[in-house]
Scaffold this motif. Sequence first.
Motif, PDB file in Angstrom:
ATOM      1  N   LEU A 137       0.800  -1.118   0.019  1.00  0.00           N
ATOM      2  CA  LEU A 137      -0.142  -0.168  -0.634  1.00  0.00           C
ATOM      3  C   LEU A 137       0.736   1.176  -0.342  1.00  0.00           C
ATOM      4  CD1 LEU A 137      -3.076  -1.154   3.183  1.00  0.00           C
ATOM      5  CD2 LEU A 137      -3.250  -0.602   0.417  1.00  0.00           C
ATOM      6  N   TYR A 138       0.467   2.240  -1.443  1.00  0.00           N
ATOM      7  CA  TYR A 138       1.365   3.441  -1.494  1.00  0.00           C
ATOM      8  C   TYR A 138       0.427   4.687  -1.159  1.00  0.00           C
ATOM      9  CZ  TYR A 138       5.715   0.656  -3.042  1.00  0.00           C
ATOM     10  OH  TYR A 138       6.694  -0.416  -3.088  1.00  0.00           O
ATOM     11  N   LEU A 139       0.904   5.664  -0.645  1.00  0.00           N
ATOM     12  CA  LEU A 139       0.230   6.905  -0.866  1.00  0.00           C
ATOM     13  C   LEU A 139       0.904   7.613  -1.705  1.00  0.00           C
ATOM     14  CD1 LEU A 139      -2.179   9.366   0.016  1.00  0.00           C
ATOM     15  CD2 LEU A 139      -0.407   9.964   1.918  1.00  0.00           C
ATOM     16  N   SER A 140       1.193   8.639  -2.291  1.00  0.00           N
ATOM     17  CA  SER A 140       0.810   9.219  -3.103  1.00  0.00           C
ATOM     18  C   SER A 140       0.586  10.223  -2.891  1.00  0.00           C
ATOM     19  CB  SER A 140       1.300   8.416  -4.828  1.00  0.00           C
ATOM     20  OG  SER A 140      -0.159   8.787  -5.761  1.00  0.00           O
ATOM     21  N   SER A 141       0.558  11.798  -3.937  1.00  0.00           N
ATOM     22  CA  SER A 141       0.348  13.031  -3.585  1.00  0.00           C
ATOM     23  C   SER A 141      -0.778  13.168  -4.367  1.00  0.00           C
ATOM     24  CB  SER A 141       1.903  14.014  -4.232  1.00  0.00           C
ATOM     25  OG  SER A 141       1.883  14.064  -5.868  1.00  0.00           O
ATOM     26  N   LYS A 142      -1.158  12.047  -5.220  1.00  0.00           N
ATOM     27  CA  LYS A 142      -2.568  12.441  -6.282  1.00  0.00           C
ATOM     28  C   LYS A 142      -3.473  11.156  -5.507  1.00  0.00           C
ATOM     29  CE  LYS A 142       0.592  12.634 -10.357  1.00  0.00           C
ATOM     30  NZ  LYS A 142       1.134  11.626 -11.807  1.00  0.00           N
ATOM     31  N   GLY A 143      -3.534  10.943  -4.677  1.00  0.00           N
ATOM     32  CA  GLY A 143      -4.491  10.282  -3.592  1.00  0.00           C
ATOM     33  C   GLY A 143      -5.217  11.130  -3.620  1.00  0.00           C
ATOM     34  N   HIS A 182     -18.480  17.020   4.394  1.00  0.00           N
ATOM     35  CA  HIS A 182     -18.090  16.317   3.816  1.00  0.00           C
ATOM     36  C   HIS A 182     -17.157  17.014   2.448  1.00  0.00           C
ATOM     37  CE1 HIS A 182     -18.080  12.592   0.157  1.00  0.00           C
ATOM     38  NE2 HIS A 182     -16.605  12.819   0.644  1.00  0.00           N
ATOM     39  N   VAL A 183     -15.977  16.879   2.637  1.00  0.00           N
ATOM     40  CA  VAL A 183     -15.377  18.240   2.039  1.00  0.00           C
ATOM     41  C   VAL A 183     -14.236  17.313   1.190  1.00  0.00           C
ATOM     42  CG1 VAL A 183     -13.531  20.190   1.492  1.00  0.00           C
ATOM     43  CG2 VAL A 183     -14.996  19.907   3.601  1.00  0.00           C
ATOM     44  N   VAL A 184     -14.088  17.677  -0.415  1.00  0.00           N
ATOM     45  CA  VAL A 184     -12.740  16.150  -1.226  1.00  0.00           C
ATOM     46  C   VAL A 184     -12.064  16.925  -1.873  1.00  0.00           C
ATOM     47  CG1 VAL A 184     -13.478  15.016  -3.129  1.00  0.00           C
ATOM     48  CG2 VAL A 184     -15.041  14.572  -1.649  1.00  0.00           C
ATOM     49  N   ALA A 185     -11.007  16.834  -2.325  1.00  0.00           N
ATOM     50  CA  ALA A 185      -9.834  17.721  -2.546  1.00  0.00           C
ATOM     51  C   ALA A 185      -9.085  16.514  -3.876  1.00  0.00           C
ATOM     52  CB  ALA A 185      -9.332  18.012  -2.024  1.00  0.00           C
ATOM     53  N   PRO A 186      -8.716  16.814  -4.918  1.00  0.00           N
ATOM     54  CA  PRO A 186      -8.022  15.951  -5.943  1.00  0.00           C
ATOM     55  C   PRO A 186      -6.981  14.850  -5.274  1.00  0.00           C
ATOM     56  CG  PRO A 186      -8.152  18.022  -6.334  1.00  0.00           C
ATOM     57  CD  PRO A 186      -8.911  18.005  -5.430  1.00  0.00           C
ATOM     58  N   ASN A 187      -6.455  15.806  -5.000  1.00  0.00           N
ATOM     59  CA  ASN A 187      -5.156  14.989  -4.430  1.00  0.00           C
ATOM     60  C   ASN A 187      -4.541  15.708  -2.692  1.00  0.00           C
ATOM     61  OD1 ASN A 187      -3.911  17.935  -4.409  1.00  0.00           O
ATOM     62  ND2 ASN A 187      -3.498  17.874  -7.106  1.00  0.00           N
ATOM     63  N   ASN A 188      -3.447  15.230  -2.402  1.00  0.00           N
ATOM     64  CA  ASN A 188      -2.867  16.026  -0.966  1.00  0.00           C
ATOM     65  C   ASN A 188      -1.726  15.945  -0.881  1.00  0.00           C
ATOM     66  OD1 ASN A 188      -1.442  13.569   0.356  1.00  0.00           O
ATOM     67  ND2 ASN A 188      -2.729  13.064  -1.049  1.00  0.00           N
ATOM     68  N   ASN A 189      -0.878  17.112   0.222  1.00  0.00           N
ATOM     69  CA  ASN A 189       0.311  17.012   0.013  1.00  0.00           C
ATOM     70  C   ASN A 189       0.758  16.175   1.612  1.00  0.00           C
ATOM     71  OD1 ASN A 189       1.191  18.813  -1.598  1.00  0.00           O
ATOM     72  ND2 ASN A 189      -0.653  20.448  -1.130  1.00  0.00           N
TER      73      ASN A 189
END
Length: 201
Positions: A137-143, A182-189
Amino acid sequence: MMKSTRSWMRTLCLYTIITAGLLLGACSGPGSISNDSDMELLDIDEGIEEVPALAYDGKLLAQVVFDSVDYIVARQELFQPFIREFGDGTVVSQVVIRKVQETQEDEPAYYLVGIGMLNGQFRSMALTLDRTSDNSLYLSSKGQKQICKASAGCNFCYFAFSGNKITGCECDTRNAGNTCTHVVAPNNNLLRDVKLKNHRE
């Protein structure tokens, strides 16, 4: 005899003219246009620079073993990154990887979840994880990033899902005024500039 000869000569001349006309028509027909177009396309293609694909920035967090999650990175290491990712003063007290699978027919999906409080109000954040063929399981900034924000009257607010997708947030009580945003964003940092330690080492 002379008439016959003249008739034959006229026929020969006519045949020669028709043949020459057909040959000229073939040289200037669609085939030549197609070749010119190919040359033009070739010139255009040569002028285009290929854009290099962005390198995958996913970081290994865990591995699925049978039906459980084996953490490769200690969850305590992710508390501060989650606090920074919330960015509103939310104090994170728990980090966990959750499997979302409504039925056995649904392909399971995995989310990295941070849970905390802000001024007595519940907060939770879920980040979509990438799963490889060996169940790492990987977390990328595109998650994708999803947040549940509870109102003052909502004691507990968590994610609702359908199949293996998070679809919203629900409050534990349905009294009027008790809401869960509920708040949604396309990516994360979350893991930007974060150096993780492998607790297995």
